[in-house]
Design a protein around this motif. Sequence first.
Motif, short mmCIF file in Angstrom:
data_model
loop_
_atom_site.label_atom_id
_atom_site.label_comp_id
_atom_site.label_asym_id
_atom_site.label_seq_id
_atom_site.Cartn_x
_atom_site.Cartn_y
_atom_site.Cartn_z
N GLU A 129 -4.79 9.21 -20.23
CA GLU A 129 -4.92 10.64 -19.89
C GLU A 129 -6.00 10.78 -18.84
O GLU A 129 -7.14 10.33 -19.05
CB GLU A 129 -5.30 11.45 -21.13
N ASP A 130 -5.64 11.36 -17.74
CA ASP A 130 -6.59 11.50 -16.64
C ASP A 130 -6.18 12.70 -15.77
O ASP A 130 -5.52 12.53 -14.74
CB ASP A 130 -6.60 10.20 -15.81
N PRO A 131 -6.53 13.90 -16.20
CA PRO A 131 -6.07 15.10 -15.47
C PRO A 131 -6.47 15.11 -14.00
O PRO A 131 -5.80 15.75 -13.18
CB PRO A 131 -6.75 16.25 -16.22
N GLN A 132 -7.54 14.41 -13.66
CA GLN A 132 -7.96 14.40 -12.25
C GLN A 132 -6.95 13.65 -11.37
O GLN A 132 -6.62 14.11 -10.28
CB GLN A 132 -9.35 13.75 -12.13
N TYR A 133 -6.44 12.53 -11.87
CA TYR A 133 -5.58 11.70 -11.03
C TYR A 133 -4.13 11.57 -11.51
O TYR A 133 -3.28 11.05 -10.79
CB TYR A 133 -6.17 10.30 -10.92
N LEU A 134 -3.86 12.02 -12.73
CA LEU A 134 -2.49 11.87 -13.25
C LEU A 134 -1.93 13.23 -13.63
O LEU A 134 -2.58 14.00 -14.34
CB LEU A 134 -2.47 10.95 -14.48
N ARG A 135 -0.71 13.50 -13.16
CA ARG A 135 -0.08 14.78 -13.48
C ARG A 135 0.42 14.80 -14.92
O ARG A 135 0.55 15.84 -15.53
CB ARG A 135 1.09 15.04 -12.52
N ASN A 136 0.75 13.64 -15.45
CA ASN A 136 1.22 13.54 -16.84
C ASN A 136 0.47 12.41 -17.53
O ASN A 136 -0.11 11.54 -16.87
CB ASN A 136 2.72 13.20 -16.88
N LYS A 152 0.84 -1.20 0.00
CA LYS A 152 0.00 0.00 0.00
C LYS A 152 0.88 1.25 0.00
O LYS A 152 1.91 1.30 0.67
CB LYS A 152 -0.88 -0.03 1.26
N GLY A 153 0.46 2.24 -0.76
CA GLY A 153 1.19 3.50 -0.77
C GLY A 153 2.40 3.51 -1.68
O GLY A 153 3.12 4.51 -1.74
N ASP A 154 2.63 2.45 -2.43
CA ASP A 154 3.76 2.40 -3.36
C ASP A 154 3.24 2.77 -4.74
O ASP A 154 2.60 1.96 -5.40
CB ASP A 154 4.38 1.00 -3.36
N TYR A 155 3.47 4.00 -5.16
CA TYR A 155 3.02 4.40 -6.50
C TYR A 155 4.18 4.90 -7.34
O TYR A 155 4.03 5.77 -8.19
CB TYR A 155 1.89 5.43 -6.45
N GLN A 156 5.34 4.33 -7.13
CA GLN A 156 6.50 4.68 -7.95
C GLN A 156 6.20 4.50 -9.43
O GLN A 156 5.60 3.51 -9.84
CB GLN A 156 7.67 3.77 -7.60
N GLY A 157 6.62 5.44 -10.23
CA GLY A 157 6.45 5.33 -11.67
C GLY A 157 5.12 5.84 -12.18
O GLY A 157 4.91 5.91 -13.38
N VAL A 158 4.21 6.20 -11.27
CA VAL A 158 2.93 6.77 -11.68
C VAL A 158 2.88 8.20 -11.16
O VAL A 158 3.02 8.43 -9.96
CB VAL A 158 1.73 5.97 -11.12
N GLN A 159 2.68 9.14 -12.05
CA GLN A 159 2.71 10.56 -11.69
C GLN A 159 1.33 10.97 -11.16
O GLN A 159 0.52 11.54 -11.89
CB GLN A 159 3.09 11.40 -12.90
N LEU A 160 1.08 10.65 -9.91
CA LEU A 160 -0.24 10.91 -9.33
C LEU A 160 -0.40 12.36 -8.89
O LEU A 160 0.57 13.02 -8.50
CB LEU A 160 -0.45 10.02 -8.10
N THR A 161 -1.65 12.82 -8.91
CA THR A 161 -1.96 14.10 -8.28
C THR A 161 -2.10 13.85 -6.77
O THR A 161 -2.20 12.70 -6.32
CB THR A 161 -3.29 14.66 -8.81
N SER A 162 -2.12 14.94 -6.01
CA SER A 162 -2.28 14.79 -4.56
C SER A 162 -3.61 14.12 -4.23
O SER A 162 -3.70 13.29 -3.31
CB SER A 162 -2.22 16.16 -3.88
N GLU A 163 -4.63 14.47 -4.99
CA GLU A 163 -5.95 13.86 -4.77
C GLU A 163 -5.89 12.35 -4.99
O GLU A 163 -6.43 11.57 -4.20
CB GLU A 163 -6.96 14.50 -5.73
N ALA A 164 -5.17 11.95 -6.02
CA ALA A 164 -5.06 10.52 -6.31
C ALA A 164 -4.27 9.80 -5.24
O ALA A 164 -4.59 8.65 -4.87
CB ALA A 164 -4.41 10.33 -7.68
N ALA A 165 -3.23 10.47 -4.72
CA ALA A 165 -2.42 9.84 -3.67
C ALA A 165 -3.28 9.57 -2.44
O ALA A 165 -3.12 8.53 -1.77
CB ALA A 165 -1.24 10.73 -3.33
N LYS A 166 -4.21 10.47 -2.14
CA LYS A 166 -5.11 10.25 -0.99
C LYS A 166 -5.98 9.02 -1.24
O LYS A 166 -6.24 8.22 -0.34
CB LYS A 166 -5.98 11.49 -0.76
N VAL A 167 -6.46 8.90 -2.48
CA VAL A 167 -7.29 7.74 -2.81
C VAL A 167 -6.46 6.46 -2.67
O VAL A 167 -6.92 5.46 -2.10
CB VAL A 167 -7.83 7.86 -4.26
N ALA A 168 -5.22 6.50 -3.17
CA ALA A 168 -4.37 5.31 -3.09
C ALA A 168 -4.06 4.94 -1.64
O ALA A 168 -4.03 3.76 -1.27
CB ALA A 168 -3.07 5.54 -3.87
#
Lengths: 270, 309
Positions: free
Chosen positions: A237-244, A60-76
């Motif tokens: 492409e997912d501007p809500q959850y992905l920064r890139n 849990k909490g390992d999202y290396q390699g995925v450019q998450l937004t802060s909102e997405a990190a909270k969901v993860a």
Amino acid sequence: MKKAGPALLLVVCSLVSLEAQRGNPQPPRTPRASAPIDLTGYWVSIVTQDWRWRMVTPRKGDYQGVQLTSEAAKVADAWDPAKDEAAGEQCKSYGAPALMMVPGRFHITWQDDTTLKVESDAGTQTRLLRIGNVQTSLDSARDKPAETRTWQGVSQAQWLMPRPNVPLQLRPADRAADTPPLNPSGGSLQVVTRNLRAGYLRKNGVPYSENAVLTEYWDLYKRPNGEEWLTITTQVEDPQYLRNVRLTAPMFKKEPNGSKWDPTPCSSRW
Amino acid sequence: MGHKARVGALVIIVMVAAVPVSAQVDLTGTWQRVGSSDNGAAREPVDLLGMPLSADGRAKALSYDIAALSATERQCQMYPPIYAIVGPFPLQFVMVPDPVTQKLLAWKILGWGDRDETVIWMDGRPHPSKYAPHSHGGFTTGAWEGDTLTAVTTHAKLGDIKRHRGFSSDRATVTYRFNRHGDILTVTGILEDPVYLAEPYTLTEVFRLTTNPNNFPLTACEPIEELPSLHENPALVPHYLPGKHPAMNEVTERYNIPLEAVVGGPETMYPEYRKKLKDKYVMPPPCKEGCGAPPAPPPPAGRGGAQQP
């Protein structure tokens, strides 16, 4: 006029060639009949990349390699597989943006003359790729009421035909001197998927939203030794959850038959 | 219309008519690495997950001590051709025209710091004899298949293939596929090696055309004295004896992945290998550092000198 003979011949050849490319009026061919590549058969994932996030359920909490937004990190960080199970959402990590990265086997068949069916044994999912003109399909879809969102969404696809195989040259005169083959090999399939139900890019709850748009390019490689490989360039492409824009390119190898096909239900934990 | 004028008009018609069929994929430019895979990004020295190593390949990988690169004769050892996919820098494609006809003679992928350039000959020349000298960049030929460039590299020297985790021998072959879709370039590499691999090792990477390259040019390498112990004793070759690699258990300790998977092998890259793992793997505690968290938000306006409207 004798000296003009060769030039005249070139004119005729070029015009015949050009006419053949434009195509004389013929009955429209179905996407199945006009397929430049044959994707049907059984394919197995080759997991040489992102192994730690694909072959096991990452922590849990390992999202290396995925450019998450802060909102997405909270969901993860709030990922709870028990909660997903209770909600009957065990298939959240098998949605279209993630499915082809899930280790497994894929069976591709023609459902009809315009639809490729892609079945996965992991999670027993089915994608339907409706082949036509992607832009036309997307434009007309905007005028219709939204369909029910699903894990696999709605996929519109189109064949990308190869251009004539002429060596790249710098002088127009040299280009004119070559005779291009009229039926070049190759080609690929472009797939655009929308109308998704929100899910996970990875098993450990790294999310994508329901507004994510998935664009894929399916490229086939037949080797001289008979092996067939499939590379799917995947863009999420997912501007809500992905920064890139997230870009990956999973690989698959064709198998001779379905003897290793092993259907397993969706799992939130493994 | 005079004779010359008629011929001239015909030539112009030929050229104009030929234009629509003449275009082909142009790879020229700098392609920034934008893929999200972990190619070459492993932190632990022993991370052979998903690598189809042979027994010899595994032994070679586990005996390797990176200090060996400090030996005078190895400091200028470059990475092998597959490093174009796993390395950190952009691909710079340059077209090499024939000096007389201006036709495409070769594509060149320029080298960077520790990777030699790759020249992809497009003129149909054969690969040299297997006894011909090998180089860091190898010998590469290419051909178009539709809009896809396929290239094959042989005659490269031994080198490490995943940033010091596994090796390819001088008998290895790399087959590349370059697929361009708009500004996206997908490179697929199939590495085959009868010495260190049991099955082909396939990798992909995604690049995007950029006008703002951040390159690390290839420069001349000059050996220096890096480790006094190696300089004083040139016979010393840093290595680890079988089973003695000090980092052997790092991946297992950090991620709970069984050691049998960590040391690779062809079976580890197929989905059915998960069945072997299922009863042996326990998810580790939540990630606390180095987890890929998004950057912290900027400080609120009004503090640190920011002006309020």
